[in-house]
Scaffold this motif. Structure first.
Motif, PDB file in Angstrom:
ATOM      1  N   GLN A   1       0.831  -1.201   0.000  1.00  0.00           N
ATOM      2  CA  GLN A   1       0.000   0.000   0.000  1.00  0.00           C
ATOM      3  C   GLN A   1       0.871   1.259   0.000  1.00  0.00           C
ATOM      4  O   GLN A   1       0.576   2.227  -0.698  1.00  0.00           O
ATOM      5  N   ASN A   2       1.959   1.217   0.771  1.00  0.00           N
ATOM      6  CA  ASN A   2       2.880   2.347   0.775  1.00  0.00           C
ATOM      7  C   ASN A   2       3.510   2.549  -0.603  1.00  0.00           C
ATOM      8  O   ASN A   2       3.646   3.681  -1.072  1.00  0.00           O
ATOM      9  N   GLU A   3       3.888   1.458  -1.242  1.00  0.00           N
ATOM     10  CA  GLU A   3       4.479   1.544  -2.580  1.00  0.00           C
ATOM     11  C   GLU A   3       3.472   2.092  -3.591  1.00  0.00           C
ATOM     12  O   GLU A   3       3.826   2.883  -4.462  1.00  0.00           O
ATOM     13  N   VAL A   4       2.223   1.680  -3.469  1.00  0.00           N
ATOM     14  CA  VAL A   4       1.182   2.183  -4.373  1.00  0.00           C
ATOM     15  C   VAL A   4       1.020   3.689  -4.187  1.00  0.00           C
ATOM     16  O   VAL A   4       0.909   4.436  -5.165  1.00  0.00           O
ATOM     17  N   GLU A   5       1.023   4.134  -2.929  1.00  0.00           N
ATOM     18  CA  GLU A   5       0.909   5.568  -2.661  1.00  0.00           C
ATOM     19  C   GLU A   5       2.086   6.330  -3.252  1.00  0.00           C
ATOM     20  O   GLU A   5       1.907   7.401  -3.842  1.00  0.00           O
ATOM     21  N   LYS A   6       3.297   5.776  -3.116  1.00  0.00           N
ATOM     22  CA  LYS A   6       4.476   6.415  -3.694  1.00  0.00           C
ATOM     23  C   LYS A   6       4.351   6.501  -5.210  1.00  0.00           C
ATOM     24  O   LYS A   6       4.647   7.541  -5.814  1.00  0.00           O
TER      25      LYS A   6
ATOM     26  N   THR B   1       1.637   6.464  -7.024  1.00  0.00           N
ATOM     27  CA  THR B   1       0.585   7.414  -7.378  1.00  0.00           C
ATOM     28  C   THR B   1       1.112   8.839  -7.302  1.00  0.00           C
ATOM     29  O   THR B   1       0.868   9.653  -8.202  1.00  0.00           O
ATOM     30  N   SER B   2       1.864   9.121  -6.260  1.00  0.00           N
ATOM     31  CA  SER B   2       2.450  10.450  -6.097  1.00  0.00           C
ATOM     32  C   SER B   2       3.444  10.733  -7.224  1.00  0.00           C
ATOM     33  O   SER B   2       3.460  11.831  -7.794  1.00  0.00           O
ATOM     34  N   GLN B   3       4.249   9.745  -7.557  1.00  0.00           N
ATOM     35  CA  GLN B   3       5.229   9.924  -8.635  1.00  0.00           C
ATOM     36  C   GLN B   3       4.542  10.109  -9.979  1.00  0.00           C
ATOM     37  O   GLN B   3       4.992  10.911 -10.804  1.00  0.00           O
ATOM     38  N   GLU B   4       3.451   9.391 -10.195  1.00  0.00           N
ATOM     39  CA  GLU B   4       2.706   9.550 -11.448  1.00  0.00           C
ATOM     40  C   GLU B   4       2.156  10.968 -11.563  1.00  0.00           C
ATOM     41  O   GLU B   4       2.206  11.575 -12.636  1.00  0.00           O
ATOM     42  N   ALA B   5       1.648  11.501 -10.462  1.00  0.00           N
ATOM     43  CA  ALA B   5       1.124  12.869 -10.473  1.00  0.00           C
ATOM     44  C   ALA B   5       2.249  13.853 -10.774  1.00  0.00           C
ATOM     45  O   ALA B   5       2.065  14.798 -11.556  1.00  0.00           O
ATOM     46  N   THR B   6       3.412  13.633 -10.186  1.00  0.00           N
ATOM     47  CA  THR B   6       4.562  14.506 -10.444  1.00  0.00           C
ATOM     48  C   THR B   6       4.982  14.420 -11.902  1.00  0.00           C
ATOM     49  O   THR B   6       5.251  15.447 -12.542  1.00  0.00           O
ATOM     50  N   ILE B   7       5.015  13.219 -12.443  1.00  0.00           N
ATOM     51  CA  ILE B   7       5.398  13.021 -13.850  1.00  0.00           C
ATOM     52  C   ILE B   7       4.414  13.737 -14.763  1.00  0.00           C
ATOM     53  O   ILE B   7       4.820  14.414 -15.724  1.00  0.00           O
ATOM     54  N   GLU B   8       3.136  13.607 -14.479  1.00  0.00           N
ATOM     55  CA  GLU B   8       2.124  14.277 -15.310  1.00  0.00           C
ATOM     56  C   GLU B   8       2.292  15.792 -15.263  1.00  0.00           C
ATOM     57  O   GLU B   8       2.208  16.477 -16.286  1.00  0.00           O
ATOM     58  N   ALA B   9       2.562  16.330 -14.072  1.00  0.00           N
ATOM     59  CA  ALA B   9       2.759  17.780 -13.944  1.00  0.00           C
ATOM     60  C   ALA B   9       3.998  18.216 -14.718  1.00  0.00           C
ATOM     61  O   ALA B   9       3.979  19.238 -15.425  1.00  0.00           O
ATOM     62  N   LEU B  10       5.062  17.440 -14.632  1.00  0.00           N
ATOM     63  CA  LEU B  10       6.288  17.763 -15.364  1.00  0.00           C
ATOM     64  C   LEU B  10       6.079  17.663 -16.873  1.00  0.00           C
ATOM     65  O   LEU B  10       6.624  18.484 -17.631  1.00  0.00           O
ATOM     66  N   GLN B  11       5.295  16.687 -17.297  1.00  0.00           N
ATOM     67  CA  GLN B  11       5.016  16.559 -18.735  1.00  0.00           C
ATOM     68  C   GLN B  11       4.226  17.767 -19.235  1.00  0.00           C
ATOM     69  O   GLN B  11       4.513  18.292 -20.316  1.00  0.00           O
ATOM     70  N   ARG B  12       3.253  18.218 -18.459  1.00  0.00           N
ATOM     71  CA  ARG B  12       2.491  19.414 -18.849  1.00  0.00           C
ATOM     72  C   ARG B  12       3.405  20.630 -18.925  1.00  0.00           C
ATOM     73  O   ARG B  12       3.353  21.422 -19.871  1.00  0.00           O
ATOM     74  N   GLU B  13       4.264  20.748 -17.930  1.00  0.00           N
ATOM     75  CA  GLU B  13       5.200  21.881 -17.913  1.00  0.00           C
ATOM     76  C   GLU B  13       6.143  21.813 -19.107  1.00  0.00           C
ATOM     77  O   GLU B  13       6.426  22.839 -19.744  1.00  0.00           O
TER      78      GLU B  13
END
Length: 89
Positions: free
Chosen positions: A50-55, A57-69
């Motif tokens: 569960q901790n790994e899934v949360e990590k 998910t957080s990394q995916e959100a960061t990647i998406e934000a960086l891709q938009r930028e």
């Protein structure tokens, strides 16, 4: 066979049964401890996952934000290149 002999035989049977039950009880307690330990291990693994899934998910959100930028910066660079080309023409 006298009643005393029958009673002694019965007592011996009960002793044997009692010893067998003690062995069974010991085996069952051991199996129960093993199951409890296994369950604790599984719960620990689930918590880790569960901790790994949360990590992730957080990394995916960061990647998406960086891709938009990155896409925004690419668009800005394309505009600058177009402006430079216009100035040079």
């Amino acid at each position: 066979m006298s009643a005393l002999q029958k009673l002694q035989e019965k007592i011996e049977e009960w002793r044997a049964d009692h010893e067998a039950l003690k062995v069974q009880n010991r085996d069952l307690k051991s199996q129960l401890a093993s199951v409890a330990s296994s369950q604790n291990d599984q719960e620990s693994i689930i918590a880790e996952l569960q901790n790994e899934v949360e990590k992730c998910t957080s990394q995916e959100a960061t990647i998406e934000a960086l891709q938009r930028e990155l896409e925004e910066k690419d668009a800005e660079i394309e505009k600058i290149i177009a402006q430079v080309e216009t100035l040079l023409a």
